[in-house]
Design a protein around this motif. Structure first.
Motif, PDB file in Angstrom:
ATOM      1  N   MET A   1       2.005  49.620  -1.910  1.00 11.00           N
ATOM      2  CA  MET A   1       2.587  48.461  -2.596  1.00 11.00           C
ATOM      3  C   MET A   1       2.843  47.327  -1.612  1.00 11.00           C
ATOM      4  O   MET A   1       2.524  46.175  -1.878  1.00 11.00           O
ATOM      5  N   TYR A   4      -0.285  45.685  -0.523  1.00 14.74           N
ATOM      6  CA  TYR A   4      -0.754  44.895  -1.647  1.00 14.74           C
ATOM      7  C   TYR A   4      -0.028  43.552  -1.685  1.00 14.74           C
ATOM      8  O   TYR A   4      -0.634  42.488  -1.771  1.00 14.74           O
ATOM      9  N   LEU A   5       1.300  43.633  -1.558  1.00 11.67           N
ATOM     10  CA  LEU A   5       2.125  42.433  -1.617  1.00 11.67           C
ATOM     11  C   LEU A   5       1.801  41.515  -0.435  1.00 11.67           C
ATOM     12  O   LEU A   5       1.652  40.312  -0.576  1.00 11.67           O
ATOM     13  N   PHE A   8      -1.384  39.766  -0.874  1.00 11.17           N
ATOM     14  CA  PHE A   8      -1.212  38.701  -1.849  1.00 11.17           C
ATOM     15  C   PHE A   8      -0.533  37.492  -1.200  1.00 11.17           C
ATOM     16  O   PHE A   8      -0.954  36.359  -1.374  1.00 11.17           O
ATOM     17  N   LEU A   9       0.512  37.783  -0.427  1.00 10.98           N
ATOM     18  CA  LEU A   9       1.258  36.682   0.186  1.00 10.98           C
ATOM     19  C   LEU A   9       0.365  35.891   1.134  1.00 10.98           C
ATOM     20  O   LEU A   9       0.348  34.670   1.108  1.00 10.98           O
ATOM     21  N   ASN A  11      -2.812  35.677   1.014  1.00  8.51           N
ATOM     22  CA  ASN A  11      -3.902  35.034   0.299  1.00  8.51           C
ATOM     23  C   ASN A  11      -3.443  33.832  -0.499  1.00  8.51           C
ATOM     24  O   ASN A  11      -4.085  32.806  -0.518  1.00  8.51           O
TER      25      ASN A  11
ATOM     26  N   LEU B  39      -7.167  28.671  -5.359  1.00 11.96           N
ATOM     27  CA  LEU B  39      -5.783  29.086  -5.156  1.00 11.96           C
ATOM     28  C   LEU B  39      -4.968  28.727  -6.393  1.00 11.96           C
ATOM     29  O   LEU B  39      -5.147  27.648  -6.953  1.00 11.96           O
ATOM     30  N   ALA B  65       3.217  39.071  -8.283  1.00 13.88           N
ATOM     31  CA  ALA B  65       2.568  40.039  -7.379  1.00 13.88           C
ATOM     32  C   ALA B  65       3.160  41.441  -7.542  1.00 13.88           C
ATOM     33  O   ALA B  65       2.552  42.421  -7.150  1.00 13.88           O
ATOM     34  N   GLN B  66       4.364  41.520  -8.112  1.00 19.66           N
ATOM     35  CA  GLN B  66       5.003  42.833  -8.248  1.00 19.66           C
ATOM     36  C   GLN B  66       4.618  43.553  -9.532  1.00 19.66           C
ATOM     37  O   GLN B  66       4.982  44.706  -9.719  1.00 19.66           O
ATOM     38  N   LYS B 429      -8.963  38.808  -7.734  1.00 18.63           N
ATOM     39  CA  LYS B 429      -7.786  38.218  -7.085  1.00 18.63           C
ATOM     40  C   LYS B 429      -7.989  38.157  -5.590  1.00 18.63           C
ATOM     41  O   LYS B 429      -7.306  37.448  -4.886  1.00 18.63           O
ATOM     42  N   VAL B 432     -10.118  34.919  -2.513  1.00 12.95           N
ATOM     43  CA  VAL B 432      -9.779  33.928  -1.500  1.00 12.95           C
ATOM     44  C   VAL B 432     -10.264  34.343  -0.122  1.00 12.95           C
ATOM     45  O   VAL B 432     -10.838  33.540   0.589  1.00 12.95           O
ATOM     46  N   THR B 433     -10.096  35.599   0.245  1.00 13.33           N
ATOM     47  CA  THR B 433     -10.564  35.986   1.578  1.00 13.33           C
ATOM     48  C   THR B 433     -12.010  36.466   1.631  1.00 13.33           C
ATOM     49  O   THR B 433     -12.730  36.052   2.507  1.00 13.33           O
TER      50      THR B 433
END
Lengths: 100, 440
Positions: A1, A4-5, A8-9, A11, B39, B65-66, B429, B432-433
């Motif tokens: 998790m 993953y977070l 995301f942050l 990106n 983005l 994101a959670q 998702k 972006v990278t």
């Protein structure tokens, strides 16, 4: 998790300015840009005079900035008609305008 | 390639789309957020190499994101809907794929009303919001002289961004009357939040001429500078020079996805009920595409649409929208286009930028279709997204319903190249990278 977070942050959230520069090629010229720079911005940074020439041969540059007007069409990695304002610079990206 | 199933598809990741996703997320239903931009954030919350953090946006992104039930398809546009519950999506660097949804939230936002004037195709001329988007994307304006013109509160935000990035804003030219501007300012008293927002522009206004009753009449290039001819309502002309001119006459809703789906619309936006549901059951619309009203209305309607689309109660969310609608009305009254801008410019002015069609070539036509057939206006790459709005304003021409694809798309996407490996599908998702991977 957490991974993953974190992914995301990095990106999606505030790009950190300390990140290494990305190298792209604009009409053959190598250019270093900050991460999250758009291809449209790379054209401006490379001092490219125009992104496309119109039906009557007039020079055109990015105009609407948000993927509507289609004036910023360039080739990216050989793919034609890519919108420069919608794409982010990626390492080793090869950008070319009709002018090249 | 396999088609993807989702419970709720959300088209657009601006304030309305993100808020709708966040409102719907606790329901546990599978949500797919589809966004054209690389983005998330849309236009007002646009992210870039040097943009400041926006707490309202970043908080939403962190919360989203959670949720394991949220998936992202960024850098992806809708190109068609071939049957109910179906979307054909395309990522320009990749391929197309199909999504089946149970409910859909349209949060396709708005674009600028960009009106033709003599010299508007000259390099250095951009939209107003267009310039802001370009600057946020990293386009340098350091040490440049800029004139910002058009209409609406957005002009101040653009000037603010330009100055933050080292530009000298020579003037802000607002087409509406000074009386209307005064009434707008007075009306802000009822919206303390907006007043607070406006206060951040005070240093800008103290040092930059902000001229009402004025619009850009013509631009030409001379010795690497732009020569700008302005006109006031009473006909006074002034000549200014600068490096860039940014002109935008406010916002118009992006309706193509809604039209392609068959939702009822007006030029002001997609028609919705109190629960933000469109004329088609199960399709909702929120934010600017359902009527221009600013970020607060987008947040309020986004929340209603997200709750309604996931079958939750909307009662408390309705109150928030009411206040935001009042502000929207104030804005529309205050920045209505003046008579001088409602008539076409000189005949030799380019009208359709895609096909280089002049005003003179279309002015004698009776309908949009007639104009297209005789001059090719509106038949280029932008498919009339720019000149169509001007045609409606000048001649009241209706553009009708766009046929699929609703924007430029690759042939492979339309052929639905089903045998090709799906390189990103649901895991977009991460677009972006890993774009570098796709060069292979």
């Amino acid at each position: 998790m957490l991974t993953y977070l974190n992914a995301f942050l990095t990106n999606f959230l505030m790009p950190s300015p300390s990140k290494a520069f990305i190298h792209v090629r604009v009409n053959g010229q190598i250019l270093a840009v900050a991460p999250y720079t758009t291809v449209a911005a790379a054209l401006a940074l490379a001092k490219i005079q125009y992104s496309r020439s119109s039906v009557q041969g007039m020079p055109r540059v990015p105009f609407c900035g948000m993927g509507v007007c289609q004036e910023c069409r360039v080739s990216i990695n050989g793919l034609p008609h890519m919108l420069a304002c919608m794409e982010l610079c990626q390492p080793e990206m090869n950008i070319s305008t009709e002018a090249s | 390639m396999t088609a993807q199933d989702t419970d709720i598809a959300i088209l657009g990741a601006g304030p309305a789309g993100l808020t709708a996703a966040l409102a719907a997320a606790p329901s546990g239903q599978r949500i797919l957020i589809i966004d054209e931009q690389a983005l998330p954030g849309g236009q007002i919350w646009r992210q870039g190499p040097t943009t400041a953090s926006v707490p309202a946006r970043d908080r939403r992104l962190a919360m989203l994101a959670q949720y394991p039930n949220i998936q992202w398809a960024s850098g992806t546009r809708m190109i068609a809907s071939l049957k109910p519950g179906h979307l054909l999506l395309e990522c320009p660097t990749d391929r197309a794929w199909t999504v089946y949804y149970k409910t859909l939230v349209l949060a396709s936002g708005a674009r600028e009303l960009l009106l033709p004037f003599c010299g508007w195709t000259t390099p250095g001329v951009t939209g107003a919001g267009g310039l802001q988007a370009l600057i946020k994307g990293g386009t340098p304006v350091y040490n440049q002289d800029i004139i910002i013109a058009g209409s609406g509160p957005l002009l101040l935000a653009v000037a603010h961004t330009a100055r933050q990035h080292g530009a000298r804003v020579r003037a802000i030219l607002e087409q509406t009357s000074s009386a209307a501007l005064l009434r707008f300012t007075a009306g802000l008293v009822a919206h303390p939040g907006k007043l607070l927002e406006a206060a951040r522009f005070l240093p800008l206004l103290a040092s930059t001429p902000y001229q009402a009753d004025t619009h850009v009449h013509a631009v030409r290039k001379q010795n690497e500078r732009l020569i700008v001819e302005t006109r006031t309502r009473n006909g006074t002309t002034e000549i200014l020079d600068c490096d860039r001119v940014a002109v935008g006459y406010g916002l118009i809703p992006t309706l193509e996805p809604a039209l392609a789906l068959g939702c009822h619309t007006t030029p002001q936006g997609i028609l919705v009920g109190t629960d933000q549901q469109t004329s088609i059951t199960g399709i909702y619309a929120a934010g600017e595409c359902a009527g221009i009203g600013g970020v607060n209305l987008a947040l309020a309607t986004g929340r209603i649409a997200g709750l309604a689309a996931s079958g939750q109660d909307i009662t408390t969310a309705l109150r928030q929208a009411h206040v935001a609608r009042h502000f929207a009305q104030l804005m529309h009254r205050s920045f209505a286009l003046g008579a001088a801008l409602r008539i076409p410019p000189d005949g030799d002015t380019i009208f359709c930028r895609c096909e280089d069609v002049t005003i003179a070539a279309v002015a004698s036509a009776r309908t949009w279709r007639d104009a297209k057939l005789h001059s090719r206006c509106g038949m280029g790459a932008c498919q009339g997204r720019l000149c169509g709005a001007a045609a409606r304003l000048y001649w009241n021409w209706d553009q009708g319903t766009p046929r699929p694809p609703i924007g430029p798309a690759r042939l492979g996407s339309l052929l639905l190249d089903n045998d090709a490996p799906n390189q990103h599908g649901p895991s977009c998702k991460t677009t972006v990278t890993p774009r570098a991977d796709r060069q292979s």
